[in-house]
Design a protein around this motif. Structure first.
Motif, PDB file in Angstrom:
ATOM      1  N   VAL A  41       0.894  -1.061  -0.081  1.00  6.27           N
ATOM      2  CA  VAL A  41       0.002   0.139   0.198  1.00  6.27           C
ATOM      3  C   VAL A  41       0.924   1.153  -0.103  1.00  6.27           C
ATOM      4  N   VAL A  42       0.811   1.792  -1.019  1.00  6.48           N
ATOM      5  CA  VAL A  42       1.729   3.135  -1.104  1.00  6.48           C
ATOM      6  C   VAL A  42       1.047   4.201   0.006  1.00  6.48           C
ATOM      7  N   PRO A  43       1.814   5.006   0.545  1.00  6.15           N
ATOM      8  CA  PRO A  43       1.185   5.770   1.565  1.00  6.15           C
ATOM      9  C   PRO A  43       0.833   7.287   0.875  1.00  6.15           C
ATOM     10  N   HIS A  48      -2.882   3.880  -3.202  1.00  6.41           N
ATOM     11  CA  HIS A  48      -2.589   2.897  -4.065  1.00  6.41           C
ATOM     12  C   HIS A  48      -2.053   1.638  -4.086  1.00  6.41           C
ATOM     13  N   ARG A  49      -2.537   0.578  -4.394  1.00  8.37           N
ATOM     14  CA  ARG A  49      -2.125  -0.854  -4.366  1.00  8.37           C
ATOM     15  C   ARG A  49      -1.778  -1.798  -5.240  1.00  8.37           C
ATOM     16  N   LEU A  50      -0.681  -2.483  -5.075  1.00  9.68           N
ATOM     17  CA  LEU A  50      -0.129  -3.165  -5.936  1.00  9.68           C
ATOM     18  C   LEU A  50       0.836  -4.318  -5.344  1.00  9.68           C
ATOM     19  N   CYS A  54       6.240  -6.265  -7.799  1.00  8.96           N
ATOM     20  CA  CYS A  54       6.312  -5.201  -8.785  1.00  8.96           C
ATOM     21  C   CYS A  54       6.838  -3.907  -7.980  1.00  8.96           C
ATOM     22  N   MET A  55       6.375  -3.605  -6.796  1.00 12.33           N
ATOM     23  CA  MET A  55       6.757  -2.298  -5.974  1.00 12.33           C
ATOM     24  C   MET A  55       8.625  -2.254  -5.692  1.00 12.33           C
ATOM     25  N   ARG A  56       8.929  -3.625  -5.281  1.00 12.53           N
ATOM     26  CA  ARG A  56      10.322  -3.792  -5.343  1.00 12.53           C
ATOM     27  C   ARG A  56      11.109  -3.364  -6.738  1.00 12.53           C
ATOM     28  N   GLN A  57      10.729  -4.064  -7.678  1.00 11.62           N
ATOM     29  CA  GLN A  57      11.125  -3.756  -9.030  1.00 11.62           C
ATOM     30  C   GLN A  57      11.287  -2.382  -9.246  1.00 11.62           C
TER      31      GLN A  57
END
Length: 312
Positions: A41-43, A48-50, A54-57
């Motif tokens: 969860v992006v603060p 936004h959620r992903l 994918c977020m790490r990459q």
């Protein structure tokens, strides 16, 4: 009257041991269906959620990562990068990028010329100052970053080095009348001066290139190159986004920005040494010591621009 077994069924429905239903979402990047424990969860304002993968990459691929959502401009903080990548090399790299970006906004910053050192000092850009770095690098000039020259301007260093190389390679053996008696130390000294001259010429070429192709940010005076596009510029970033680099973020027009001025010039020409006029072979200067080896000076005495007491 409740049907038989109704009370027991109700108790089973509200039992504390019942597991809550897991929430599944689709990652907007890889389009995989992910469980709640795999969601990042992006603060940002819209949270936004992903998926975590994918977020790490994304964080590992971008110097200053933002929320991957197209219309979101939230820039990730240090804690966000730590949550995405953990306590690893990427976090250290991100912290280093943050430090460089902060320093880029400081006027008058000068980096240590030692390639292995990341130290930066703040100097008056209008004055030539002597800088001694904690890494042990030889004290250098804040303007041209060459070994500090005590008594001459930056533009005179190159011609003086050429003159000194001419003396140790030709004038000294001619003066002493001993071309064959050259020592290994003299040869090493010549090589060292040649390397210094080569580095100085590289610096001159780099400065001339920046004078032709670069302008200065009107806010932090950072050197900026325009590779393509219109005259709208932004310090540390492409004007329309992307290519994030350390910078203050000031927007300006390329055509009105100050042109970069070379910090080194070769306009000062020095006269050639007249070896026939040199005198003093074997003369001992009892009250003068070499600033490098601290020995008493014997023979011709030169004034060294790198020595504080001007003796060599």
């Amino acid at each position: 009257r409740a049907p038989s077994g109704g009370a027991a069924d109700l108790a089973q429905d509200v039992s504390p041991s019942a597991k809550p239903q897991e929430i599944e979402i689709e990652c907007p990047i890889c389009f995989d269906t992910i469980q709640d424990e795999d969601v990042f969860v992006v603060p940002c304002e819209d949270e936004h959620r992903l998926c975590k993968s994918c977020m790490r990459q994304h964080v590992e691929a971008v110097a200053f990562p933002r929320c991957p959502h197209v219309k979101c401009g939230y820039e990730l903080l240090e804690d966000d990068v730590r949550q995405a990548c953990g306590q690893g090399p990427r976090l250290i790299e991100f912290q280093d990028f943050l430090l460089k970006r902060a320093l880029a906004q400081v006027h008058g910053q000068v980096a240590c010329p030692n390639p292995a050192c990341k130290n930066v000092v703040i100097c008056d850009p209008e004055r030539r100052s002597r800088v001694a770095c904690d890494c042990g690098q030889q004290p250098f000039c804040s303007k041209c970053r060459q070994p500090f020259h005590q008594h001459v301007d930056c533009g005179a260093v190159g011609p003086l080095r050429d003159q000194w190389l001419n003396w140790i390679s030709k004038g000294r053996p001619e003066y002493h009348g001993n071309f064959e008696g050259y020592t290994e130390a003299s040869q090493q000294h010549q090589d060292a001066v040649r390397v210094a001259i080569a580095r100085h010429k590289e610096l001159e070429a780099d400065e001339e290139w920046k004078a032709r192709n670069c302008r200065l940010c009107p806010k932090c005076c950072k050197t900026i190159e325009r590779t393509e596009g219109c005259s709208s510029m932004k310090c540390g970033d492409n004007y329309h986004g992307g290519n994030k680099q350390p910078g203050c973020g000031q927007a300006f027009d390329w055509s009105t920005a100050l042109v970069y001025k070379p910090r080194v010039d070769r306009n000062q020409e020095l006269p050639e040494l007249n070896f026939a006029k040199l005198r003093g072979a074997g003369v001992k200067h009892f009250f003068s010591k070499c600033a490098l080896c601290q020995d008493m000076i014997t023979g011709p005495r030169f004034r060294c621009v790198h020595c504080e007491n001007f003796d060599c």
